[in-house]
Motif scaffolding. Structure first.
Motif, PDB file in Angstrom:
ATOM      1  N   ILE A   1      16.706  26.972  -6.526  1.00  0.00           N
ATOM      2  CA  ILE A   1      17.020  25.576  -6.195  1.00  0.00           C
ATOM      3  C   ILE A   1      18.112  25.027  -7.107  1.00  0.00           C
ATOM      4  CG2 ILE A   1      16.111  23.218  -6.126  1.00  0.00           C
ATOM      5  CD1 ILE A   1      13.380  24.446  -5.384  1.00  0.00           C
ATOM      6  N   LEU A   2      17.952  25.207  -8.408  1.00  0.00           N
ATOM      7  CA  LEU A   2      18.869  24.588  -9.368  1.00  0.00           C
ATOM      8  C   LEU A   2      20.072  25.456  -9.718  1.00  0.00           C
ATOM      9  CD1 LEU A   2      16.368  22.983 -11.927  1.00  0.00           C
ATOM     10  CD2 LEU A   2      17.586  21.853 -10.047  1.00  0.00           C
ATOM     11  N   GLY A   3      20.023  26.727  -9.371  1.00  0.00           N
ATOM     12  CA  GLY A   3      21.127  27.609  -9.720  1.00  0.00           C
ATOM     13  C   GLY A   3      21.227  27.766 -11.224  1.00  0.00           C
ATOM     14  N   ASN A   4      22.405  27.541 -11.776  1.00  0.00           N
ATOM     15  CA  ASN A   4      22.626  27.704 -13.215  1.00  0.00           C
ATOM     16  C   ASN A   4      22.284  26.459 -14.024  1.00  0.00           C
ATOM     17  OD1 ASN A   4      23.548  30.382 -13.025  1.00  0.00           O
ATOM     18  ND2 ASN A   4      25.600  29.687 -12.464  1.00  0.00           N
ATOM     19  N   GLU A   5      21.801  25.422 -13.352  1.00  0.00           N
ATOM     20  CA  GLU A   5      21.412  24.199 -14.054  1.00  0.00           C
ATOM     21  C   GLU A   5      20.013  24.379 -14.647  1.00  0.00           C
ATOM     22  OE1 GLU A   5      21.788  19.531 -13.032  1.00  0.00           O
ATOM     23  OE2 GLU A   5      20.478  20.652 -11.673  1.00  0.00           O
ATOM     24  N   SER A   6      19.890  24.223 -15.944  1.00  0.00           N
ATOM     25  CA  SER A   6      18.582  24.349 -16.587  1.00  0.00           C
ATOM     26  C   SER A   6      17.738  23.122 -16.277  1.00  0.00           C
ATOM     27  CB  SER A   6      18.747  24.492 -18.098  1.00  0.00           C
ATOM     28  OG  SER A   6      19.216  23.268 -18.659  1.00  0.00           O
TER      29      SER A   6
ATOM     30  N   MET B   1      18.804  20.193 -18.459  1.00  0.00           N
ATOM     31  CA  MET B   1      19.969  19.424 -17.996  1.00  0.00           C
ATOM     32  C   MET B   1      19.677  18.674 -16.707  1.00  0.00           C
ATOM     33  SD  MET B   1      21.807  19.983 -20.534  1.00  0.00           S
ATOM     34  CE  MET B   1      23.253  19.057 -20.010  1.00  0.00           C
ATOM     35  N   ALA B   2      18.849  19.255 -15.849  1.00  0.00           N
ATOM     36  CA  ALA B   2      18.491  18.577 -14.593  1.00  0.00           C
ATOM     37  C   ALA B   2      17.669  17.324 -14.843  1.00  0.00           C
ATOM     38  CB  ALA B   2      17.700  19.538 -13.700  1.00  0.00           C
ATOM     39  N   SER B   3      17.001  17.269 -15.985  1.00  0.00           N
ATOM     40  CA  SER B   3      16.056  16.181 -16.259  1.00  0.00           C
ATOM     41  C   SER B   3      16.697  14.809 -16.312  1.00  0.00           C
ATOM     42  CB  SER B   3      15.336  16.446 -17.582  1.00  0.00           C
ATOM     43  OG  SER B   3      16.226  16.334 -18.677  1.00  0.00           O
ATOM     44  N   ASN B   4      17.975  14.720 -16.637  1.00  0.00           N
ATOM     45  CA  ASN B   4      18.622  13.415 -16.798  1.00  0.00           C
ATOM     46  C   ASN B   4      19.311  12.892 -15.551  1.00  0.00           C
ATOM     47  OD1 ASN B   4      19.233  14.480 -20.068  1.00  0.00           O
ATOM     48  ND2 ASN B   4      18.065  12.634 -19.608  1.00  0.00           N
ATOM     49  N   TRP B   5      19.379  13.710 -14.500  1.00  0.00           N
ATOM     50  CA  TRP B   5      20.066  13.266 -13.282  1.00  0.00           C
ATOM     51  C   TRP B   5      19.551  11.923 -12.753  1.00  0.00           C
ATOM     52  CZ3 TRP B   5      18.430  12.242  -8.302  1.00  0.00           C
ATOM     53  CH2 TRP B   5      19.432  12.089  -7.332  1.00  0.00           C
ATOM     54  N   PRO B   6      18.225  11.674 -12.708  1.00  0.00           N
ATOM     55  CA  PRO B   6      17.758  10.393 -12.164  1.00  0.00           C
ATOM     56  C   PRO B   6      18.199   9.174 -12.965  1.00  0.00           C
ATOM     57  CG  PRO B   6      16.005  12.012 -12.065  1.00  0.00           C
ATOM     58  CD  PRO B   6      17.086  12.604 -12.928  1.00  0.00           C
ATOM     59  N   ASP B   7      18.505   9.343 -14.258  1.00  0.00           N
ATOM     60  CA  ASP B   7      19.065   8.231 -15.023  1.00  0.00           C
ATOM     61  C   ASP B   7      20.571   8.116 -14.801  1.00  0.00           C
ATOM     62  OD1 ASP B   7      16.767   7.161 -16.114  1.00  0.00           O
ATOM     63  OD2 ASP B   7      16.869   8.350 -17.939  1.00  0.00           O
ATOM     64  N   PHE B   8      21.271   9.245 -14.744  1.00  0.00           N
ATOM     65  CA  PHE B   8      22.712   9.223 -14.511  1.00  0.00           C
ATOM     66  C   PHE B   8      23.044   8.584 -13.166  1.00  0.00           C
ATOM     67  CE2 PHE B   8      23.238  13.322 -17.232  1.00  0.00           C
ATOM     68  CZ  PHE B   8      23.106  12.568 -18.381  1.00  0.00           C
ATOM     69  N   ILE B   9      22.228   8.892 -12.142  1.00  0.00           N
ATOM     70  CA  ILE B   9      22.557   8.473 -10.784  1.00  0.00           C
ATOM     71  C   ILE B   9      22.378   6.967 -10.589  1.00  0.00           C
ATOM     72  CG2 ILE B   9      20.287   8.685  -9.661  1.00  0.00           C
ATOM     73  CD1 ILE B   9      23.694   9.948  -8.317  1.00  0.00           C
ATOM     74  N   LYS B  10      21.762   6.303 -11.566  1.00  0.00           N
ATOM     75  CA  LYS B  10      21.551   4.856 -11.430  1.00  0.00           C
ATOM     76  C   LYS B  10      22.870   4.088 -11.439  1.00  0.00           C
ATOM     77  CE  LYS B  10      18.474   4.566 -14.664  1.00  0.00           C
ATOM     78  NZ  LYS B  10      17.469   4.075 -15.620  1.00  0.00           N
ATOM     79  N   SER B  11      23.942   4.735 -11.865  1.00  0.00           N
ATOM     80  CA  SER B  11      25.250   4.082 -11.807  1.00  0.00           C
ATOM     81  C   SER B  11      25.754   3.963 -10.375  1.00  0.00           C
ATOM     82  CB  SER B  11      26.266   4.871 -12.643  1.00  0.00           C
ATOM     83  OG  SER B  11      26.417   6.193 -12.142  1.00  0.00           O
ATOM     84  N   ASP B  12      25.137   4.709  -9.454  1.00  0.00           N
ATOM     85  CA  ASP B  12      25.501   4.670  -8.039  1.00  0.00           C
ATOM     86  C   ASP B  12      24.539   3.731  -7.320  1.00  0.00           C
ATOM     87  OD1 ASP B  12      25.915   5.143  -5.305  1.00  0.00           O
ATOM     88  OD2 ASP B  12      26.350   7.269  -5.611  1.00  0.00           O
ATOM     89  N   LYS B  13      25.032   2.638  -6.788  1.00  0.00           N
ATOM     90  CA  LYS B  13      24.181   1.632  -6.159  1.00  0.00           C
ATOM     91  C   LYS B  13      23.390   2.190  -4.983  1.00  0.00           C
ATOM     92  CE  LYS B  13      26.972  -2.373  -7.474  1.00  0.00           C
ATOM     93  NZ  LYS B  13      27.780  -3.526  -7.008  1.00  0.00           N
TER      94      LYS B  13
ATOM     95  N   LYS C   1      17.632  18.283  -0.431  1.00  0.00           N
ATOM     96  CA  LYS C   1      16.412  17.547  -0.758  1.00  0.00           C
ATOM     97  C   LYS C   1      15.638  18.266  -1.861  1.00  0.00           C
ATOM     98  CE  LYS C   1      16.434  14.131   2.308  1.00  0.00           C
ATOM     99  NZ  LYS C   1      16.458  12.700   1.900  1.00  0.00           N
ATOM    100  N   LYS C   2      15.606  19.592  -1.788  1.00  0.00           N
ATOM    101  CA  LYS C   2      14.920  20.361  -2.827  1.00  0.00           C
ATOM    102  C   LYS C   2      15.513  20.065  -4.202  1.00  0.00           C
ATOM    103  CE  LYS C   2      13.567  24.395  -0.033  1.00  0.00           C
ATOM    104  NZ  LYS C   2      13.766  25.865   0.142  1.00  0.00           N
ATOM    105  N   VAL C   3      16.830  20.048  -4.275  1.00  0.00           N
ATOM    106  CA  VAL C   3      17.507  19.801  -5.554  1.00  0.00           C
ATOM    107  C   VAL C   3      17.171  18.406  -6.070  1.00  0.00           C
ATOM    108  CG1 VAL C   3      19.731  19.563  -6.708  1.00  0.00           C
ATOM    109  CG2 VAL C   3      19.383  21.410  -5.049  1.00  0.00           C
ATOM    110  N   MET C   4      17.327  17.414  -5.207  1.00  0.00           N
ATOM    111  CA  MET C   4      17.073  16.032  -5.612  1.00  0.00           C
ATOM    112  C   MET C   4      15.619  15.824  -6.004  1.00  0.00           C
ATOM    113  SD  MET C   4      17.656  12.539  -3.401  1.00  0.00           S
ATOM    114  CE  MET C   4      17.052  10.959  -4.002  1.00  0.00           C
ATOM    115  N   TYR C   5      14.708  16.318  -5.195  1.00  0.00           N
ATOM    116  CA  TYR C   5      13.284  16.090  -5.444  1.00  0.00           C
ATOM    117  C   TYR C   5      12.800  16.835  -6.682  1.00  0.00           C
ATOM    118  CZ  TYR C   5      12.916  13.875  -0.816  1.00  0.00           C
ATOM    119  OH  TYR C   5      13.060  13.039   0.259  1.00  0.00           O
ATOM    120  N   LEU C   6      13.331  18.031  -6.910  1.00  0.00           N
ATOM    121  CA  LEU C   6      12.938  18.770  -8.109  1.00  0.00           C
ATOM    122  C   LEU C   6      13.432  18.052  -9.364  1.00  0.00           C
ATOM    123  CD1 LEU C   6      11.704  21.124  -9.590  1.00  0.00           C
ATOM    124  CD2 LEU C   6      13.744  22.484  -9.046  1.00  0.00           C
TER     125      LEU C   6
END
Length: 265
Positions: A53-58, A61-73, A127-132
């Protein structure tokens, strides 16, 4: 100071005080610690499927995506997914009853939703990537005690304190202040605390989200009792609470692995 410089300074100050918001838990460092710990307790089967699902993303590193994405309305709807506030300290039976009736958009209801979705074999890859990523993040969130805090003070955001002389609030101290004070990278931090006992592992590998929330709320209750509005927090506060901090990070990592092992069994 010219007008442009004044405006820039004002924006910077506002940003600094806004960043430790209610929906950010542990900060980048804490979430990466939880993700890194979790990777060490994955089953081979779960590890393989997560890699697909995540490929080379650990996971760290994947753990912070939900905070980073908050910049996108377009993703602003995710903000309430990061916490569960309570109007009082419940006993465990009371909390179980509360959560059974819980239909709000919060960390509990959405974590259950995400787990159910990730178990579907035909879930699209995006969806798998986002939900994971969201599961990794939210499990970390609920182990930051102030993300199971009181509704009336917005999980400690309204309790104003100073942290080593700098204006802050109780929520922000637990998001990032305490962790950053240890002056360790996330990999160094994991090496320092990832030593659960066999008894702890046996207990923490049980997937019981309501119990996780209850235990975290108990820690929040202790934290509330140890501080009041206007307190000046520094060396003594770190001494008193660093053990709690480290235990919550460690529990978060083991719990995260347990829920992922269940999803990808």
């Amino acid at each position: 100071m010219n007008m442009k410089k004044r405006i820039f300074k004002l924006i910077l100050i506002v940003t600094l005080f806004y960043v430790p918001s209610k929906s950010m838990a542990w900060g980048m460092l804490g979430h990466r610690i939880v993700g890194q710990i979790a990777e060490s307790y994955l089953t081979d089967k779960a590890r393989l499927q997560i890699k697909q699902i995540l490929g080379n993303e650990s996971m760290a590193m994947a753990s912070n995506w939900p905070d980073f994405i908050k910049s996108d309305k377009a993703y602003s709807y995710l903000s309430p997914w990061h916490y569960v506030d309570f109007d009082k300290q419940y006993s465990y039976p009371e909390m179980q009853q509360y959560l059974q009736r819980d239909t709000a958009t919060d960390a509990y209801t959405k974590l259950n939703f995400l787990v159910a979705e990730l178990k579907k074999k035909n879930l699209p890859q995006d969806k798998k990537v986002m939900y994971l990523r969201l599961v990794i993040h939210i499990v970390g969130d609920i182990h930051q005690p102030m993300h199971t805090g009181h509704t009336e003070d917005k999980g400690g955001n309204d309790i104003k304190v100073t942290w080593f002389g700098q204006p802050s609030n109780l929520h922000s101290v637990w998001d990032s202040g305490l962790i950053e004070y240890q002056q360790l990278s996330y990999t160094e931090y994991v090496k320092a605390i990832n030593f659960p006992t066999q008894l702890q592992l046996k207990e923490w590998k049980k997937v019981n989200v309501s119990k996780w929330l209850y235990d975290s709320s108990l820690e929040a209750d202790k934290i509330y009792k140890g501080v009041k509005d206007g307190d000046k927090l520094s060396y003594r506060y770190n001494f008193d609470y660093v053990e709690t901090l480290n235990r919550q990070l460690l529990k978060g990592g083991v719990h995260l692995a347990a829920i992922l092992n269940q999803i990808f069994a």
